[in-house]
Design a protein around this motif. Structure first.
Motif, PDB file in Angstrom:
ATOM      1  N   VAL A  76       0.837  -1.204   0.000  1.00 27.45           N
ATOM      2  CA  VAL A  76       0.000   0.000   0.000  1.00 27.45           C
ATOM      3  C   VAL A  76       0.872   1.256   0.000  1.00 27.45           C
ATOM      4  O   VAL A  76       0.594   2.221  -0.718  1.00 27.45           O
ATOM      5  CB  VAL A  76      -0.963  -0.010   1.212  1.00 27.45           C
ATOM      6  N   LEU A  77       1.950   1.246   0.788  1.00 28.13           N
ATOM      7  CA  LEU A  77       2.851   2.398   0.819  1.00 28.13           C
ATOM      8  C   LEU A  77       3.522   2.623  -0.538  1.00 28.13           C
ATOM      9  O   LEU A  77       3.682   3.763  -0.978  1.00 28.13           O
ATOM     10  CB  LEU A  77       3.910   2.220   1.911  1.00 28.13           C
ATOM     11  N   LYS A  78       3.896   1.542  -1.192  1.00 29.85           N
ATOM     12  CA  LYS A  78       4.501   1.676  -2.526  1.00 29.85           C
ATOM     13  C   LYS A  78       3.499   2.229  -3.521  1.00 29.85           C
ATOM     14  O   LYS A  78       3.846   3.061  -4.361  1.00 29.85           O
ATOM     15  CB  LYS A  78       5.062   0.332  -2.989  1.00 29.85           C
ATOM     16  N   PHE A  79       2.257   1.763  -3.445  1.00 23.23           N
ATOM     17  CA  PHE A  79       1.218   2.309  -4.335  1.00 23.23           C
ATOM     18  C   PHE A  79       1.022   3.799  -4.091  1.00 23.23           C
ATOM     19  O   PHE A  79       0.865   4.575  -5.033  1.00 23.23           O
ATOM     20  CB  PHE A  79      -0.105   1.572  -4.137  1.00 23.23           C
ATOM     21  N   ALA A  80       1.034   4.206  -2.838  1.00 18.41           N
ATOM     22  CA  ALA A  80       0.868   5.628  -2.516  1.00 18.41           C
ATOM     23  C   ALA A  80       2.029   6.446  -3.067  1.00 18.41           C
ATOM     24  O   ALA A  80       1.827   7.544  -3.610  1.00 18.41           O
ATOM     25  CB  ALA A  80       0.753   5.812  -1.004  1.00 18.41           C
ATOM     26  N   GLU A  81       3.237   5.932  -2.950  1.00 21.86           N
ATOM     27  CA  GLU A  81       4.412   6.636  -3.474  1.00 21.86           C
ATOM     28  C   GLU A  81       4.358   6.740  -5.000  1.00 21.86           C
ATOM     29  O   GLU A  81       4.676   7.782  -5.579  1.00 21.86           O
ATOM     30  CB  GLU A  81       5.697   5.923  -3.029  1.00 21.86           C
ATOM     31  N   ILE A  82       3.926   5.669  -5.645  1.00 20.47           N
ATOM     32  CA  ILE A  82       3.793   5.682  -7.111  1.00 20.47           C
ATOM     33  C   ILE A  82       2.754   6.712  -7.531  1.00 20.47           C
ATOM     34  O   ILE A  82       2.955   7.473  -8.482  1.00 20.47           O
ATOM     35  CB  ILE A  82       3.445   4.270  -7.631  1.00 20.47           C
ATOM     36  N   ALA A  83       1.645   6.754  -6.823  1.00 18.56           N
ATOM     37  CA  ALA A  83       0.597   7.733  -7.138  1.00 18.56           C
ATOM     38  C   ALA A  83       1.094   9.157  -6.917  1.00 18.56           C
ATOM     39  O   ALA A  83       0.803  10.058  -7.722  1.00 18.56           O
ATOM     40  CB  ALA A  83      -0.643   7.463  -6.280  1.00 18.56           C
ATOM     41  N   ARG A  84       1.856   9.378  -5.851  1.00 14.72           N
ATOM     42  CA  ARG A  84       2.377  10.714  -5.573  1.00 14.72           C
ATOM     43  C   ARG A  84       3.342  11.170  -6.661  1.00 14.72           C
ATOM     44  O   ARG A  84       3.225  12.267  -7.188  1.00 14.72           O
ATOM     45  CB  ARG A  84       3.073  10.744  -4.213  1.00 14.72           C
ATOM     46  N   THR A  85       4.297  10.315  -7.012  1.00 13.01           N
ATOM     47  CA  THR A  85       5.272  10.707  -8.035  1.00 13.01           C
ATOM     48  C   THR A  85       4.608  10.855  -9.393  1.00 13.01           C
ATOM     49  O   THR A  85       4.954  11.762 -10.159  1.00 13.01           O
ATOM     50  CB  THR A  85       6.429   9.700  -8.119  1.00 13.01           C
ATOM     51  N   GLY A  86       3.654   9.993  -9.699  1.00 14.88           N
ATOM     52  CA  GLY A  86       2.919  10.122 -10.959  1.00 14.88           C
ATOM     53  C   GLY A  86       2.129  11.420 -11.014  1.00 14.88           C
ATOM     54  O   GLY A  86       2.096  12.104 -12.049  1.00 14.88           O
ATOM     55  N   GLY A  87       1.517  11.783  -9.896  1.00 14.91           N
ATOM     56  CA  GLY A  87       0.775  13.044  -9.826  1.00 14.91           C
ATOM     57  C   GLY A  87       1.686  14.243 -10.019  1.00 14.91           C
ATOM     58  O   GLY A  87       1.325  15.211 -10.701  1.00 14.91           O
ATOM     59  N   GLU A  88       2.876  14.190  -9.426  1.00 17.79           N
ATOM     60  CA  GLU A  88       3.837  15.276  -9.615  1.00 17.79           C
ATOM     61  C   GLU A  88       4.257  15.385 -11.083  1.00 17.79           C
ATOM     62  O   GLU A  88       4.370  16.488 -11.622  1.00 17.79           O
ATOM     63  CB  GLU A  88       5.067  15.057  -8.738  1.00 17.79           C
ATOM     64  N   ASP A  89       4.500  14.229 -11.699  1.00 16.27           N
ATOM     65  CA  ASP A  89       4.878  14.240 -13.121  1.00 16.27           C
ATOM     66  C   ASP A  89       3.778  14.864 -13.975  1.00 16.27           C
ATOM     67  O   ASP A  89       4.050  15.704 -14.837  1.00 16.27           O
ATOM     68  CB  ASP A  89       5.160  12.817 -13.618  1.00 16.27           C
ATOM     69  N   TYR A  90       2.543  14.462 -13.730  1.00 11.92           N
ATOM     70  CA  TYR A  90       1.425  14.989 -14.522  1.00 11.92           C
ATOM     71  C   TYR A  90       1.214  16.479 -14.257  1.00 11.92           C
ATOM     72  O   TYR A  90       0.843  17.221 -15.163  1.00 11.92           O
ATOM     73  CB  TYR A  90       0.145  14.210 -14.255  1.00 11.92           C
ATOM     74  N   ALA A  91       1.481  16.931 -13.033  1.00 12.35           N
ATOM     75  CA  ALA A  91       1.365  18.362 -12.733  1.00 12.35           C
ATOM     76  C   ALA A  91       2.414  19.159 -13.512  1.00 12.35           C
ATOM     77  O   ALA A  91       2.122  20.239 -14.048  1.00 12.35           O
ATOM     78  CB  ALA A  91       1.510  18.600 -11.236  1.00 12.35           C
ATOM     79  N   GLN A  92       3.619  18.626 -13.581  1.00 11.13           N
ATOM     80  CA  GLN A  92       4.666  19.299 -14.349  1.00 11.13           C
ATOM     81  C   GLN A  92       4.329  19.329 -15.831  1.00 11.13           C
ATOM     82  O   GLN A  92       4.532  20.345 -16.502  1.00 11.13           O
ATOM     83  CB  GLN A  92       6.014  18.616 -14.132  1.00 11.13           C
ATOM     84  N   ILE A  93       3.813  18.230 -16.345  1.00 14.14           N
ATOM     85  CA  ILE A  93       3.424  18.178 -17.759  1.00 14.14           C
ATOM     86  C   ILE A  93       2.284  19.150 -18.020  1.00 14.14           C
ATOM     87  O   ILE A  93       2.268  19.859 -19.030  1.00 14.14           O
ATOM     88  CB  ILE A  93       3.049  16.732 -18.164  1.00 14.14           C
TER      89      ILE A  93
END
Length: 145
Positions: free
Chosen positions: A19-36
């Protein structure tokens, strides 16, 4: 492991880590999409700055293609991280369950823990079968003149 509780605790830990890994993946993915998204907004605003009255904006397809490429790379990175996390989680479960000296003992312990819940849920339908007390009609009020 000597006690099934140790295994259950280790499995719960593996679940928590997943669950923690999924949360980290979602956080980093969200940051990437925000930058894009920020890059896309800047691109479109810059193109509107160059717009002269009475003309139609011509969006540069190379910039849009570049943005879509970044979105695809981010998605592929997230998918590969998710796959790696799930593979690691499955490996943890497989390792822990293969260490069981008596899988029947583990199953028996888990059933013993949940047995009171099963008895309670089985008893509830019996209560529903008991006929309810008859409902009395309200007494009619008599009119006095």
């Amino acid at each position: 492991m000597s006690y099934p509780l140790d295994q259950i605790t280790a499995l719960a830990k593996a679940n928590g880590e997943l669950v923690l890994k999924f949360a980290e993946i979602a956080r980093t993915g969200g940051e990437d999409y925000a930058q894009i998204g920020s890059k896309a907004a800047t691109l479109f605003v810059d193109q509107f700055k160059e717009l002269k009255p009475g003309t139609v904006p011509s969006f540069r397809s190379d910039a849009v293609t570049s943005l879509l490429g970044e979105v695809e790379k981010s998605r592929e990175a997230s998918v590969s991280k998710i796959k790696a996390a799930v593979d690691e989680w499955q490996g943890s479960w497989k390792d822990l369950l293969s260490q069981t000296t008596s899988q029947q003992e583990l199953t028996g312990t888990i059933q013993a823990w949940f047995q009171p819940l099963l008895k309670k849920s089985a008893a509830e339908p019996e209560k529903a079968k008991v006929p309810a007390a008859p409902v009395r009609a309200p007494a009619k009020a008599t009119e006095t003149a």
